[in-house]
Design a protein around this motif. Structure first.
Motif, PDB file in Angstrom:
ATOM      1  N   SER A  91       0.802  -1.224   0.000  1.00  0.00           N
ATOM      2  CA  SER A  91       0.000   0.000   0.000  1.00  0.00           C
ATOM      3  C   SER A  91       0.835   1.273   0.000  1.00  0.00           C
ATOM      4  N   GLU A 146       3.243   4.150  -1.243  1.00  0.00           N
ATOM      5  CA  GLU A 146       3.489   4.721  -2.569  1.00  0.00           C
ATOM      6  C   GLU A 146       4.883   5.316  -2.705  1.00  0.00           C
ATOM      7  N   SER A 177      -4.845   3.415  -5.800  1.00  0.00           N
ATOM      8  CA  SER A 177      -4.239   3.769  -4.525  1.00  0.00           C
ATOM      9  C   SER A 177      -5.212   3.553  -3.374  1.00  0.00           C
ATOM     10  N   ARG A 182      -5.334   5.354  -0.661  1.00  0.00           N
ATOM     11  CA  ARG A 182      -5.732   6.704  -0.253  1.00  0.00           C
ATOM     12  C   ARG A 182      -6.106   6.773   1.238  1.00  0.00           C
ATOM     13  N   THR A 183      -5.289   6.173   2.062  1.00  0.00           N
ATOM     14  CA  THR A 183      -5.424   6.296   3.508  1.00  0.00           C
ATOM     15  C   THR A 183      -4.107   5.898   4.151  1.00  0.00           C
ATOM     16  N   LYS A 206       0.762  11.107  -5.672  1.00  0.00           N
ATOM     17  CA  LYS A 206       0.728  10.271  -4.480  1.00  0.00           C
ATOM     18  C   LYS A 206      -0.217  10.863  -3.441  1.00  0.00           C
ATOM     19  N   TYR A 207      -0.803   9.963  -2.662  1.00  0.00           N
ATOM     20  CA  TYR A 207      -1.663  10.395  -1.569  1.00  0.00           C
ATOM     21  C   TYR A 207      -0.788  10.971  -0.463  1.00  0.00           C
ATOM     22  N   GLN A 208      -1.049  12.203  -0.055  1.00  0.00           N
ATOM     23  CA  GLN A 208      -0.210  12.887   0.924  1.00  0.00           C
ATOM     24  C   GLN A 208      -0.837  12.956   2.316  1.00  0.00           C
ATOM     25  N   ASP A 238      -4.974  11.168   8.145  1.00  0.00           N
ATOM     26  CA  ASP A 238      -5.809  11.379   6.958  1.00  0.00           C
ATOM     27  C   ASP A 238      -6.540  12.720   6.980  1.00  0.00           C
TER      28      ASP A 238
END
Length: 309
Positions: free
Chosen positions: A39, A41, A151, A153-154, A223-225, A279
């Motif tokens: 998971s 990234e 993704s 996303r968490t 990317k999920y930040q 998150d």
């Protein structure tokens, strides 16, 4: 014949790891436990520490037959060494390492395993298993593209461990328990069964565009930040992580079911609150409720501990 101190236990454990890892990708129930590791990234050393909580419940089966030939202590030690070896291969900073690439699993090989869909290069220490059993793919371009597709996303560790289980159990509400079992053990990835000793000496494809394998990747995906935390939020995140670690460590030592439940529950709620903070970046009502419940469980466990003494 004493096999304890020979190389056979090491080879046996590594082969067992290859098939366990391949099965984790191959079956939906395995991927539900293992997808947590994929998971992240960013491909760095911290990725090696991102492990699924339920994965050990499935992989031990593949090492069990080794107990017929080797002492349990030897198997246990080599399993730990196998895991320890894989820490260093999670890095973007290392390119091809010449002749070592024909024998050992290296960052050059393992990066392809973390690039979606990632159903290749399952080796632990020795890359020979992938080459023998036709599951090897060569990295020919450096891309900053790792993680799940799509993704997750968490950053919530509890959600990451449950997200694929939730996907599987959607069929439970519609078609009943049998459909859930069918979904769990349904094949997710099919590999043609093959065995090719000649592949051990096959060369590797050249890098595309004449680029060096040591060059850093310059292409990727957004990317999920998560939340942009200030210093107080970061301090709170560290505190929640420490609290969850202490609670879960205490849970391992408890023999009383009540104390174990309180410690484990408090630790999991702290982890859940930590994930929400990373998150969302704000203290909403749900997060405060989780923290109050965790605090009550921790206090209850302390009271039970004093009573037991």
């Amino acid at each position: 014949m004493r096999w304890t101190h020979s190389g056979l236990p090491r080879m046996g454990v590594d082969l067992a790891y290859y098939w366990a890892h391949r099965t984790l990708h191959g079956l939906h129930v395995g991927w539900a436990a293992h997808s947590v590791h994929h998971s992240g990234e960013d491909y760095n050393l911290a990725t090696a520490l991102r492990q699924g909580a339920l994965q050990p419940l499935m992989t031990w089966v593949f090492s069990l037959p080794l107990a017929l030939f080797f002492p349990a202590e030897s198997i246990s030690v080599h399993l730990q060494l196998n895991t320890l070896y894989q820490f260093w291969i999670h890095t973007e900073l290392c390119g091809r390492l010449g002749l070592l690439e024909y024998i050992l699993n290296t960052p050059f090989h393992h990066r392809m395993h973390h690039r979606p869909p990632g159903n290749c290069n399952y080796a632990g220490v020795l890359i020979i298993w992938d080459r023998l059993f036709s599951t090897y793919q060569t990295e020919t371009e450096r891309l900053d593209y790792v993680g799940l597709a799509p993704s997750a996303r968490t950053f919530n560790p509890v959600k990451l461990n449950l997200r694929y289980w939730q996907k599987i159990t959607k069929s439970f509400r519609c078609n009943g328990f049998r459909s859930v079992l069918r979904a769990c053990f349904m094949v997710r990835v099919r590999h043609a069964l093959g065995f090719s000793p000649r592949a051990l000496i096959d060369g590797f494809e050249e890098m595309k565009g004449g680029r060096s394998s040591w060059s850093l990747p310059d292409e990727g995906r957004p990317k999920y930040q998560g939340a942009n935390l200030d210093w107080t939020g970061k301090a709170a995140a560290v505190g929640l992580l420490f609290c969850s670690f202490v609670c879960l460590q205490k849970a391992e030592r408890h023999q009383s079911f009540a104390r174990l439940s309180c410690s484990a529950g408090g630790g999991l709620l702290c982890l859940f609150a930590l994930g929400d903070l990373l998150d969302l970046g704000s203290w909403d009502r749900s997060m405060i409720l989780k923290l109050l419940t965790a605090a009550s469980l921790i206090v209850t466990e302390s009271g039970l501990s004093r009573r037991a003494q």
